[in-house]
Design a protein around this motif. Structure first.
Motif, PDB file in Angstrom:
ATOM      1  N   MET A   1      11.353   9.244   5.235  1.00 55.21           N
ATOM      2  CA  MET A   1      11.135   8.461   4.040  1.00 55.21           C
ATOM      3  C   MET A   1      10.107   9.181   3.188  1.00 55.21           C
ATOM      4  O   MET A   1       9.094   9.650   3.673  1.00 55.21           O
ATOM      5  CB  MET A   1      10.651   7.058   4.442  1.00 55.21           C
ATOM      6  N   GLY A   2      10.369   9.277   1.904  1.00 53.97           N
ATOM      7  CA  GLY A   2       9.455   9.950   0.998  1.00 53.97           C
ATOM      8  C   GLY A   2       8.170   9.161   0.801  1.00 53.97           C
ATOM      9  O   GLY A   2       8.088   7.973   1.105  1.00 53.97           O
ATOM     10  N   HIS A   3       7.167   9.847   0.277  1.00 56.83           N
ATOM     11  CA  HIS A   3       5.873   9.196   0.090  1.00 56.83           C
ATOM     12  C   HIS A   3       5.955   8.017  -0.883  1.00 56.83           C
ATOM     13  O   HIS A   3       5.355   6.970  -0.641  1.00 56.83           O
ATOM     14  CB  HIS A   3       4.835  10.206  -0.406  1.00 56.83           C
ATOM     15  N   PHE A   4       6.678   8.198  -1.992  1.00 57.12           N
ATOM     16  CA  PHE A   4       6.750   7.113  -2.961  1.00 57.12           C
ATOM     17  C   PHE A   4       7.465   5.905  -2.390  1.00 57.12           C
ATOM     18  O   PHE A   4       7.038   4.758  -2.597  1.00 57.12           O
ATOM     19  CB  PHE A   4       7.446   7.569  -4.252  1.00 57.12           C
ATOM     20  N   ARG A   5       8.538   6.149  -1.660  1.00 54.91           N
ATOM     21  CA  ARG A   5       9.275   5.043  -1.044  1.00 54.91           C
ATOM     22  C   ARG A   5       8.412   4.332  -0.002  1.00 54.91           C
ATOM     23  O   ARG A   5       8.404   3.107   0.068  1.00 54.91           O
ATOM     24  CB  ARG A   5      10.553   5.563  -0.421  1.00 54.91           C
ATOM     25  N   ALA A   6       7.660   5.095   0.785  1.00 57.42           N
ATOM     26  CA  ALA A   6       6.749   4.501   1.761  1.00 57.42           C
ATOM     27  C   ALA A   6       5.663   3.698   1.055  1.00 57.42           C
ATOM     28  O   ALA A   6       5.260   2.629   1.533  1.00 57.42           O
ATOM     29  CB  ALA A   6       6.141   5.581   2.639  1.00 57.42           C
ATOM     30  N   PHE A   7       5.185   4.202  -0.077  1.00 55.86           N
ATOM     31  CA  PHE A   7       4.179   3.485  -0.857  1.00 55.86           C
ATOM     32  C   PHE A   7       4.720   2.143  -1.340  1.00 55.86           C
ATOM     33  O   PHE A   7       4.048   1.115  -1.225  1.00 55.86           O
ATOM     34  CB  PHE A   7       3.725   4.340  -2.043  1.00 55.86           C
ATOM     35  N   VAL A   8       5.931   2.134  -1.875  1.00 53.58           N
ATOM     36  CA  VAL A   8       6.519   0.896  -2.395  1.00 53.58           C
ATOM     37  C   VAL A   8       6.743  -0.108  -1.269  1.00 53.58           C
ATOM     38  O   VAL A   8       6.421  -1.295  -1.409  1.00 53.58           O
ATOM     39  CB  VAL A   8       7.836   1.196  -3.149  1.00 53.58           C
ATOM     40  N   VAL A   9       7.258   0.354  -0.136  1.00 57.58           N
ATOM     41  CA  VAL A   9       7.490  -0.547   1.004  1.00 57.58           C
ATOM     42  C   VAL A   9       6.165  -1.104   1.518  1.00 57.58           C
ATOM     43  O   VAL A   9       6.044  -2.296   1.806  1.00 57.58           O
ATOM     44  CB  VAL A   9       8.271   0.186   2.117  1.00 57.58           C
ATOM     45  N   THR A  10       5.153  -0.261   1.621  1.00 58.72           N
ATOM     46  CA  THR A  10       3.844  -0.713   2.077  1.00 58.72           C
ATOM     47  C   THR A  10       3.244  -1.705   1.096  1.00 58.72           C
ATOM     48  O   THR A  10       2.677  -2.728   1.499  1.00 58.72           O
ATOM     49  CB  THR A  10       2.901   0.490   2.259  1.00 58.72           C
ATOM     50  N   LEU A  11       3.368  -1.435  -0.196  1.00 60.12           N
ATOM     51  CA  LEU A  11       2.842  -2.344  -1.212  1.00 60.12           C
ATOM     52  C   LEU A  11       3.538  -3.694  -1.147  1.00 60.12           C
ATOM     53  O   LEU A  11       2.881  -4.745  -1.216  1.00 60.12           O
ATOM     54  CB  LEU A  11       2.995  -1.731  -2.600  1.00 60.12           C
ATOM     55  N   LEU A  12       4.842  -3.711  -1.001  1.00 57.61           N
ATOM     56  CA  LEU A  12       5.572  -4.976  -0.901  1.00 57.61           C
ATOM     57  C   LEU A  12       5.178  -5.747   0.357  1.00 57.61           C
ATOM     58  O   LEU A  12       5.038  -6.973   0.326  1.00 57.61           O
ATOM     59  CB  LEU A  12       7.080  -4.725  -0.929  1.00 57.61           C
ATOM     60  N   ALA A  13       4.981  -5.037   1.462  1.00 57.29           N
ATOM     61  CA  ALA A  13       4.555  -5.698   2.692  1.00 57.29           C
ATOM     62  C   ALA A  13       3.159  -6.284   2.552  1.00 57.29           C
ATOM     63  O   ALA A  13       2.896  -7.415   2.985  1.00 57.29           O
ATOM     64  CB  ALA A  13       4.609  -4.713   3.858  1.00 57.29           C
ATOM     65  N   LEU A  14       2.252  -5.550   1.921  1.00 53.36           N
ATOM     66  CA  LEU A  14       0.903  -6.064   1.695  1.00 53.36           C
ATOM     67  C   LEU A  14       0.923  -7.273   0.765  1.00 53.36           C
ATOM     68  O   LEU A  14       0.190  -8.250   0.998  1.00 53.36           O
ATOM     69  CB  LEU A  14       0.006  -4.975   1.109  1.00 53.36           C
ATOM     70  N   ASP A  15       1.750  -7.234  -0.269  1.00 53.10           N
ATOM     71  CA  ASP A  15       1.866  -8.383  -1.171  1.00 53.10           C
ATOM     72  C   ASP A  15       2.372  -9.615  -0.427  1.00 53.10           C
ATOM     73  O   ASP A  15       1.879 -10.725  -0.634  1.00 53.10           O
ATOM     74  CB  ASP A  15       2.795  -8.064  -2.341  1.00 53.10           C
ATOM     75  N   MET A  16       3.339  -9.429   0.457  1.00 56.02           N
ATOM     76  CA  MET A  16       3.868 -10.549   1.224  1.00 56.02           C
ATOM     77  C   MET A  16       2.787 -11.136   2.134  1.00 56.02           C
ATOM     78  O   MET A  16       2.630 -12.358   2.230  1.00 56.02           O
ATOM     79  CB  MET A  16       5.069 -10.101   2.061  1.00 56.02           C
ATOM     80  N   VAL A  17       2.012 -10.259   2.774  1.00 60.68           N
ATOM     81  CA  VAL A  17       0.930 -10.735   3.640  1.00 60.68           C
ATOM     82  C   VAL A  17      -0.112 -11.495   2.826  1.00 60.68           C
ATOM     83  O   VAL A  17      -0.607 -12.548   3.260  1.00 60.68           O
ATOM     84  CB  VAL A  17       0.297  -9.543   4.397  1.00 60.68           C
ATOM     85  N   VAL A  18      -0.441 -10.996   1.642  1.00 62.45           N
ATOM     86  CA  VAL A  18      -1.422 -11.668   0.788  1.00 62.45           C
ATOM     87  C   VAL A  18      -0.930 -13.068   0.413  1.00 62.45           C
ATOM     88  O   VAL A  18      -1.692 -14.040   0.485  1.00 62.45           O
ATOM     89  CB  VAL A  18      -1.702 -10.831  -0.483  1.00 62.45           C
ATOM     90  N   PHE A  19       0.331 -13.195   0.035  1.00 58.89           N
ATOM     91  CA  PHE A  19       0.850 -14.504  -0.344  1.00 58.89           C
ATOM     92  C   PHE A  19       0.862 -15.474   0.832  1.00 58.89           C
ATOM     93  O   PHE A  19       0.480 -16.640   0.697  1.00 58.89           O
ATOM     94  CB  PHE A  19       2.265 -14.388  -0.931  1.00 58.89           C
TER      95      PHE A  19
END
Length: 70
Positions: free
Chosen positions: A1-19
């Motif tokens: 997985m590319g860095h940008f794709r990993a960044f987006v997946v990680t960001l979405l996972a962090l957003d879900m945890v925050v909510f």
């Protein structure tokens, strides 16, 4: 997985945890929830960047690996 794709997946996972954590820890008042969830969502891209681009995942994994000092 590319860095940008990993960044987006990680960001979405962090957003879900925050909510989820924000909804669980705060009362159902929208203003109170914004006080917790708003800053956490603003901090999430910086945390995702550190995890993906600065090898934060490897540093966290190294904390939990057992030492072989037998």
């Amino acid at each position: 997985m590319g860095h940008f794709r990993a960044f987006v997946v990680t960001l979405l996972a962090l957003d879900m945890v925050v909510f989820v954590v924000g909804a669980y820890l705060t009362p159902p008042d929208p203003f109170t929830q914004l006080l917790l969830i708003g800053p956490a969502l603003l901090l999430a891209p910086a945390v995702a960047w550190w995890l993906v681009y600065r090898d934060g995942f490897a540093q966290i994994q190294a904390l939990f690996e057992p030492d072989d000092e037998s």
